[in-house]
Design a protein around this motif. Structure first.
Motif, PDB file in Angstrom:
ATOM      1  N   ILE A   1      -8.457   7.420   9.132  1.00 49.68           N
ATOM      2  CA  ILE A   1      -8.746   6.135   8.502  1.00 49.68           C
ATOM      3  C   ILE A   1     -10.172   6.178   8.000  1.00 49.68           C
ATOM      4  N   THR A   2     -10.360   5.888   6.735  1.00 45.46           N
ATOM      5  CA  THR A   2     -11.707   5.965   6.192  1.00 45.46           C
ATOM      6  C   THR A   2     -11.844   5.093   4.953  1.00 45.46           C
ATOM      7  N   HIS A   3     -13.086   4.666   4.688  1.00 45.88           N
ATOM      8  CA  HIS A   3     -13.337   3.983   3.422  1.00 45.88           C
ATOM      9  C   HIS A   3     -13.992   4.966   2.470  1.00 45.88           C
ATOM     10  N   ASP A   4     -14.139   6.218   2.899  1.00 44.40           N
ATOM     11  CA  ASP A   4     -14.955   7.180   2.178  1.00 44.40           C
ATOM     12  C   ASP A   4     -14.072   8.207   1.467  1.00 44.40           C
ATOM     13  N   LEU A   5     -14.002   8.117   0.148  1.00 39.75           N
ATOM     14  CA  LEU A   5     -13.123   9.024  -0.597  1.00 39.75           C
ATOM     15  C   LEU A   5     -13.624  10.467  -0.560  1.00 39.75           C
ATOM     16  N   GLY A   6     -14.914  10.656  -0.275  1.00 36.57           N
ATOM     17  CA  GLY A   6     -15.450  12.006  -0.103  1.00 36.57           C
ATOM     18  C   GLY A   6     -14.792  12.666   1.102  1.00 36.57           C
ATOM     19  N   VAL A   7     -14.643  11.900   2.173  1.00 32.29           N
ATOM     20  CA  VAL A   7     -13.992  12.410   3.388  1.00 32.29           C
ATOM     21  C   VAL A   7     -12.523  12.714   3.106  1.00 32.29           C
ATOM     22  N   VAL A   8     -11.884  11.857   2.324  1.00 29.47           N
ATOM     23  CA  VAL A   8     -10.481  12.062   1.954  1.00 29.47           C
ATOM     24  C   VAL A   8     -10.336  13.397   1.216  1.00 29.47           C
ATOM     25  N   ALA A   9     -11.240  13.627   0.247  1.00 32.66           N
ATOM     26  CA  ALA A   9     -11.165  14.861  -0.545  1.00 32.66           C
ATOM     27  C   ALA A   9     -11.319  16.083   0.353  1.00 32.66           C
ATOM     28  N   GLU A  10     -12.155  15.974   1.381  1.00 31.22           N
ATOM     29  CA  GLU A  10     -12.408  17.107   2.294  1.00 31.22           C
ATOM     30  C   GLU A  10     -11.207  17.444   3.168  1.00 31.22           C
ATOM     31  N   LEU A  11     -10.507  16.419   3.642  1.00 31.95           N
ATOM     32  CA  LEU A  11      -9.561  16.661   4.729  1.00 31.95           C
ATOM     33  C   LEU A  11      -8.094  16.376   4.432  1.00 31.95           C
ATOM     34  N   ALA A  12      -7.812  15.429   3.539  1.00 32.07           N
ATOM     35  CA  ALA A  12      -6.455  14.871   3.509  1.00 32.07           C
ATOM     36  C   ALA A  12      -5.465  15.702   2.701  1.00 32.07           C
ATOM     37  N   ASP A  13      -4.231  15.769   3.205  1.00 36.38           N
ATOM     38  CA  ASP A  13      -3.122  16.306   2.406  1.00 36.38           C
ATOM     39  C   ASP A  13      -2.511  15.171   1.592  1.00 36.38           C
ATOM     40  N   GLU A  14      -2.376  14.027   2.224  1.00 36.73           N
ATOM     41  CA  GLU A  14      -1.785  12.864   1.547  1.00 36.73           C
ATOM     42  C   GLU A  14      -2.644  11.641   1.764  1.00 36.73           C
ATOM     43  N   VAL A  15      -2.480  10.664   0.870  1.00 32.15           N
ATOM     44  CA  VAL A  15      -3.293   9.453   0.957  1.00 32.15           C
ATOM     45  C   VAL A  15      -2.410   8.224   0.798  1.00 32.15           C
ATOM     46  N   VAL A  16      -2.694   7.239   1.643  1.00 35.26           N
ATOM     47  CA  VAL A  16      -2.084   5.926   1.519  1.00 35.26           C
ATOM     48  C   VAL A  16      -3.225   4.963   1.203  1.00 35.26           C
ATOM     49  N   VAL A  17      -3.108   4.229   0.109  1.00 37.86           N
ATOM     50  CA  VAL A  17      -4.140   3.242  -0.216  1.00 37.86           C
ATOM     51  C   VAL A  17      -3.616   1.873   0.193  1.00 37.86           C
ATOM     52  N   MET A  18      -4.376   1.175   1.037  1.00 32.01           N
ATOM     53  CA  MET A  18      -3.943  -0.147   1.504  1.00 32.01           C
ATOM     54  C   MET A  18      -4.765  -1.245   0.847  1.00 32.01           C
TER      55      MET A  18
ATOM     56  N   ALA B   1      -3.155  14.079  -1.882  1.00 35.62           N
ATOM     57  CA  ALA B   1      -4.564  13.859  -2.220  1.00 35.62           C
ATOM     58  C   ALA B   1      -4.852  14.415  -3.610  1.00 35.62           C
ATOM     59  N   GLU B   2      -4.338  15.604  -3.880  1.00 30.44           N
ATOM     60  CA  GLU B   2      -4.605  16.213  -5.191  1.00 30.44           C
ATOM     61  C   GLU B   2      -4.081  15.348  -6.330  1.00 30.44           C
ATOM     62  N   GLU B   3      -2.853  14.866  -6.134  1.00 31.60           N
ATOM     63  CA  GLU B   3      -2.226  14.037  -7.160  1.00 31.60           C
ATOM     64  C   GLU B   3      -3.005  12.728  -7.353  1.00 31.60           C
ATOM     65  N   LEU B   4      -3.410  12.126  -6.241  1.00 34.92           N
ATOM     66  CA  LEU B   4      -4.106  10.841  -6.346  1.00 34.92           C
ATOM     67  C   LEU B   4      -5.462  11.004  -7.034  1.00 34.92           C
ATOM     68  N   PHE B   5      -6.157  12.072  -6.696  1.00 37.52           N
ATOM     69  CA  PHE B   5      -7.469  12.273  -7.332  1.00 37.52           C
ATOM     70  C   PHE B   5      -7.314  12.597  -8.817  1.00 37.52           C
ATOM     71  N   ALA B   6      -6.217  13.288  -9.170  1.00 39.05           N
ATOM     72  CA  ALA B   6      -6.021  13.675 -10.571  1.00 39.05           C
ATOM     73  C   ALA B   6      -5.445  12.542 -11.393  1.00 39.05           C
ATOM     74  N   ASN B   7      -4.684  11.654 -10.740  1.00 38.77           N
ATOM     75  CA  ASN B   7      -3.857  10.736 -11.511  1.00 38.77           C
ATOM     76  C   ASN B   7      -3.705   9.372 -10.818  1.00 38.77           C
ATOM     77  N   PRO B   8      -4.829   8.703 -10.477  1.00 37.17           N
ATOM     78  CA  PRO B   8      -4.685   7.405  -9.801  1.00 37.17           C
ATOM     79  C   PRO B   8      -4.055   6.397 -10.749  1.00 37.17           C
ATOM     80  N   ARG B   9      -3.162   5.533 -10.219  1.00 32.38           N
ATOM     81  CA  ARG B   9      -2.436   4.629 -11.112  1.00 32.38           C
ATOM     82  C   ARG B   9      -2.738   3.150 -10.873  1.00 32.38           C
TER      83      ARG B   9
END
Ligand SMILES: Nc1ncnc2c1ncn2[C@@H]1O[C@H](COP(=O)(O)OP(=O)(O)OP(=O)(O)O)[C@@H](O)[C@H]1O
Ligand code: SF4
Ligand SMILES: [Mg+2]
Length: 344
Positions: free
Chosen positions: A220-237, A248-256
């Motif tokens: 759980i984080t508010h820090d997208l830098g941390v997400v980029a470092e560690l996450a395979d998948e992301v849930v945005v709440m 994570a790759e898809e979300l960083f490349a193509n946020p909707r």
């Protein structure tokens, strides 16, 4: 209907349509309001969102650490290793807590007791969950402290939390969480209490331990830098709901989703002091007063008449890297086209 899980590997944890409400004088606070996600064994799923979106309540719901009352589970299932945690007898749940699921809490003070040495606290966790002869417990505590690279563990083991720096306490908490070889580690903002250099080391440590043990992480984080470092998948709440979900790759490349785009726009620059996510005007509405329709609409520059209806979380199909990508926004196609035009 709940969209299919975004993960391809068999799920270790599957949260389905979870609703955790709190009774308040102003009515129900719908802290978590129909959340679904899953985590495969050995994978890292990041949950991101601004303050008050429901991240911690989601985590505490998994371990049923929600005080009831005022809290209550209105709907949902939380399957871990094939069992529904919401319907498990108390003694079985106690065995799972701190055993096969461990948690690093958002408030560092929550996990460490100031009146006991850190060695005694880790030993207690080991005694509760593992059948080790008493003579081996101290050696095992030392092994745990070494695993999280605590310097001089023979001396540290007999220290009290107040004798340690913030970074060292964070390591001790991780050591305690990992002492029972969990299959799932829930880490709620594991690096907010420490400075940037220590943060990088703790993230490296988590990554190494995960690779070593094949443990899954709910980060759980508010820090997208941390997400980029560690996450395979992301849930945005946002406001108790999942509004976007992808690898994570898809979300960083193509946020909707406009909210996700706002989070990316608010990434702190290296020359700025790091702060909470805040580039999106306005703030998350109170959980007792979510607006009808899309809960983001009062802050959204794309909002239109259709946004008075609640947008469902829909799968975009196989996009980008061939992974599922889900978004809850009526105008996601329009927004994607506009973004593509800007990039072109
Ligand atoms: N015991 C409670 N009683 C009433 N409302 C609560 C309670 N606990 C949490 N909430 C509400 O639930 C919502 C979600 O809170 P939560 O702590 O999950 O947010 P968060 O996303 O973890 O935020 P942060 O980034 O600040 O940690 C908030 O609106 C909060 O006020
Ligand atoms: S549904 Fe409407 S208000 Fe909600 S994020 Fe999309 S465009 Fe904005
Ligand atoms: Mg929180």
């Amino acid at each position: 209907m709940t969209p299919p899980a975004a993960t391809a590997s068999p799920a270790l944890l599957e949260v389905d349509n979870l609703r955790t409400y709190f009774a308040t004088d102003a009515g129900d606070a719908k802290a978590v309001d129909g959340v679904s996600f899953s985590i495969g064994a050995g994978k890292t799923l990041a949950v991101v969102g601004e303050s008050g979106c429901g991240k911690t309540v989601t985590a505490l719901s998994i371990l049923q650490l929600i005080p009831q009352p005022p809290g209550r589970f209105v709907t949902g299932t939380i399957r871990f290793d094939g069992r529904d945690l919401l319907r498990l007898p108390k003694h079985e749940l106690r065995a799972i807590r701190g055993g096969s699921i461990a948690m690093i809490f958002q408030e560092p003070g929550t996990s460490l007791n100031p009146v006991f040495t850190v060695g005694r606290q880790i030993a207690e966790a080991i005694r509760l969950h593992r059948k080790l002869p008493a003579s081996q417990v101290r050696d095992e505590v030392l092994r745990c402290l070494k695993a999280v690279q605590v310097s001089d563990p023979e001396r540290r083991i007999d220290q009290y939390p107040h004798e340690m720096s913030g970074g060292m306490k964070q390591r001790v908490m991780i050591a305690m969480a990992l002492s029972c070889n969990p299959k799932l580690l829930i880490a709620d903002e594991p690096t907010t209490a420490v400075d940037v250099t220590i943060q990088a080391r703790i993230l490296d440590l988590l990554r190494d331990i995960q690779a070593d043990r094949g443990m899954a992480i709910l980060l759980i984080t508010h820090d997208l830098g941390v997400v980029a470092e560690l996450a395979d998948e992301v849930v945005v709440m946002y406001a108790g709901k999942v509004i976007e979900r992808a690898t994570a790759e898809e979300l960083f490349a193509n946020p909707r989703h406009p909210y996700t785009l706002g989070l990316f726009a608010s990434l702190p620059r290296v020359d700025q002091k790091q702060g909470r996510l805040q580039a999106i005007e306005g703030s998350v509405p109170a959980a007792t007063r979510f607006p009808e329709g899309c809960r983001f609409r009062e802050r959204c520059r794309w909002a239109g008449a259709e946004c008075q209806q609640e947008p469902p979380l829909v799968a975009l199909g196989k996009v980008g890297l061939g992974q599922e990508h889900q978004v809850a926004c009526w105008k996601h196609a329009e927004i994607a086209a506009a973004n593509a035009a800007i990039v072109a």
